[in-house]
Write an enzyme that holds these catalytic residues in place. Structure first.
Site, PDB file in Angstrom:
ATOM      1  N   GLY A 193     -31.497  33.787  14.919  1.00 29.51           N
ATOM      2  CA  GLY A 193     -31.489  34.922  14.002  1.00 29.51           C
ATOM      3  C   GLY A 193     -32.032  34.559  12.640  1.00 29.51           C
ATOM      4  O   GLY A 193     -31.643  35.160  11.638  1.00 29.51           O
ATOM      5  N   MET A 237     -30.377  36.320  21.396  1.00 31.04           N
ATOM      6  CA  MET A 237     -29.305  35.320  21.448  1.00 31.04           C
ATOM      7  C   MET A 237     -28.229  35.667  22.460  1.00 31.04           C
ATOM      8  O   MET A 237     -27.440  34.797  22.850  1.00 31.04           O
ATOM      9  CB  MET A 237     -28.684  35.136  20.059  1.00 31.04           C
ATOM     10  CG  MET A 237     -28.022  36.379  19.498  1.00 31.04           C
ATOM     11  SD  MET A 237     -27.502  36.124  17.778  1.00 31.04           S
ATOM     12  CE  MET A 237     -26.925  37.771  17.362  1.00 31.04           C
ATOM     13  N   HIS A 254     -20.573  36.718  11.573  1.00 30.91           N
ATOM     14  CA  HIS A 254     -19.726  37.709  10.891  1.00 30.91           C
ATOM     15  C   HIS A 254     -20.184  39.144  11.154  1.00 30.91           C
ATOM     16  O   HIS A 254     -19.488  40.091  10.799  1.00 30.91           O
ATOM     17  CB  HIS A 254     -19.615  37.425   9.387  1.00 30.91           C
ATOM     18  CG  HIS A 254     -20.863  37.674   8.591  1.00 30.91           C
ATOM     19  ND1 HIS A 254     -20.893  37.554   7.218  1.00 30.91           N
ATOM     20  CD2 HIS A 254     -22.127  38.029   8.962  1.00 30.91           C
ATOM     21  CE1 HIS A 254     -22.106  37.836   6.774  1.00 30.91           C
ATOM     22  NE2 HIS A 254     -22.868  38.131   7.813  1.00 30.91           N
TER      23      HIS A 254
END
Length: 358
Positions: A193, A237, A254
């Site tokens: 990411g 992912m 998060h």
């Protein structure tokens, strides 16, 4: 039990002041956004010395009829600590320098992003969200997820990408100077990411023998090009993470629920060779605490991650975590033979280094 009637005048005044500070706190951030959009920090820097109001008004592209109001804007920004005032002249403070366009560590984009109407509206919908079935307050406010909205709005997407890149610049400076030991001895690293690769580029430059790969969704890496020991690959992912002896996750987990985080961490574990490796997590860390806290416990180290936790809830129904919650994720992802270290990096952001054997 003490009641309002039995409280002293001083106690009531303190309570009222506390309430006022909390209620009107957004006025300071709105004023800061205004200063950034008007280019006040850059105007003062370009002037080369402190500016008086007349000079400042002349340097800014504002309606002449609004010029008398600039001193009121500057007054609240001086109180907030972004500017200093002496002898009717204004100068930048060290905090204010973070909003200069040419500062390599500027956070202008973050200010503009946080105060973007699309990100403010979901906070107003928070109460409504608690009473409906929507996945997030953002979805309640806009009828779609945060990620779908950002993808459909080029202006917001650009601002989001710039904000993430600015954040990565700050993190990168700390990692490649104060935390070099984390990367020493590694042969390969995948930044999951990692977007435009701001963080990975800094790591690749600092460690020329470390093969770095940025793995992100196709639209995020479509226009990116590798160089030397840095490469970009398109991927998801949740499906597969490219093989490497270290996986980097900066402000990724998060965004997701515990269940989704376990899925991501399992893919990271599968990507690491049998002889072991490490997962390097950069994220906020909540303090371990009980159900209550002292009435006067209002420090920035506590409040900043809690504010970020609420933002994750409002935007994507994600969360920040304390040490116990992180350990639970690692166990849930099958990291049986592992150890981890948590080290503060920047403010409330911490480096969580998970070493394990498959």
């Amino acid at each position: 039990m003490e009641t309002v009637e039995s409280s002293s005048s001083a106690e009531l005044l303190r309570a009222q002041m506390h309430f006022s500070t909390q209620l009107f706190g957004f006025h300071y951030t709105a004023a800061l956004k205004c200063a950034v959009k008007l280019g006040i920090p850059d105007a003062i820097k370009q002037h080369g010395k402190p500016m008086n109001l007349s000079e400042l008004n002349s340097a800014l592209s504002i309606n002449p009829s609004k010029a008398p109001c600039i001193h009121r804007l500057m007054r609240i920004l001086v109180t907030a600590g972004y500017f200093a005032q002496e002898n009717e002249c204004f100068s930048l403070t060290s905090a204010g320098r973070h909003f200069l366009k040419d500062d390599p560590l500027n956070i202008r984009a973050l200010v503009l992003l946080e105060l973007h109407p699309a990100l403010v509206k979901p906070w107003i919908a928070l109460g409504e969200w608690f009473q409906n079935d929507d996945v997030s307050p953002f979805a309640t406010a806009h009828g779609k997820s945060f990620w779908d909205y950002v993808t459909s709005d080029p202006e917001l997407r650009k601002l989001f990408d710039e904000s993430m890149a600015d954040d990565s610049q700050l993190i990168a400076k700390a990692l490649v100077t104060e935390f070099r030991y984390v990367f020493e001895g590694l042969k390969s690293l995948v930044d999951v990411g990692g977007g435009s690769g701001t963080l990975a580029r800094a790591i690749a430059k600092a460690f020329p023998n470390l093969k770095c790969t940025v793995c992100d969704l196709p639209d995020a890496v479509a226009n990116e090009h590798g160089d030397g020991n840095l490469d970009f690959v398109a991927g998801d992912m949740f499906e597969r993470v490219p093989s490497a002896d270290s996986i980097l996750l900066k402000h990724i987990l998060h965004d997701w629920s515990d269940e989704k985080c376990v899925e991501i961490l399992k893919k990271c574990r599968e990507a690491i060779p049998k002889n072991g490796g490490k997962v390097i997590i950069v994220d906020k860390l909540l303090k371990n605490r009980g159900h209550g806290h002292a009435e006067n416990e209002h420090d920035e180290a506590t409040e900043s991650p809690l504010s970020c936790d609420m933002e994750m809830l409002v935007l994507v129904n994600g969360k920040e975590r304390d040490e116990k919650e992180w350990a639970k994720l690692f166990s849930g992802a099958g990291f049986n033979d592992y150890k981890y270290n948590i080290t503060p990096v920047l403010g409330s952001t911490s480096l969580i280094e998970v070493n394990f054997y498959n």
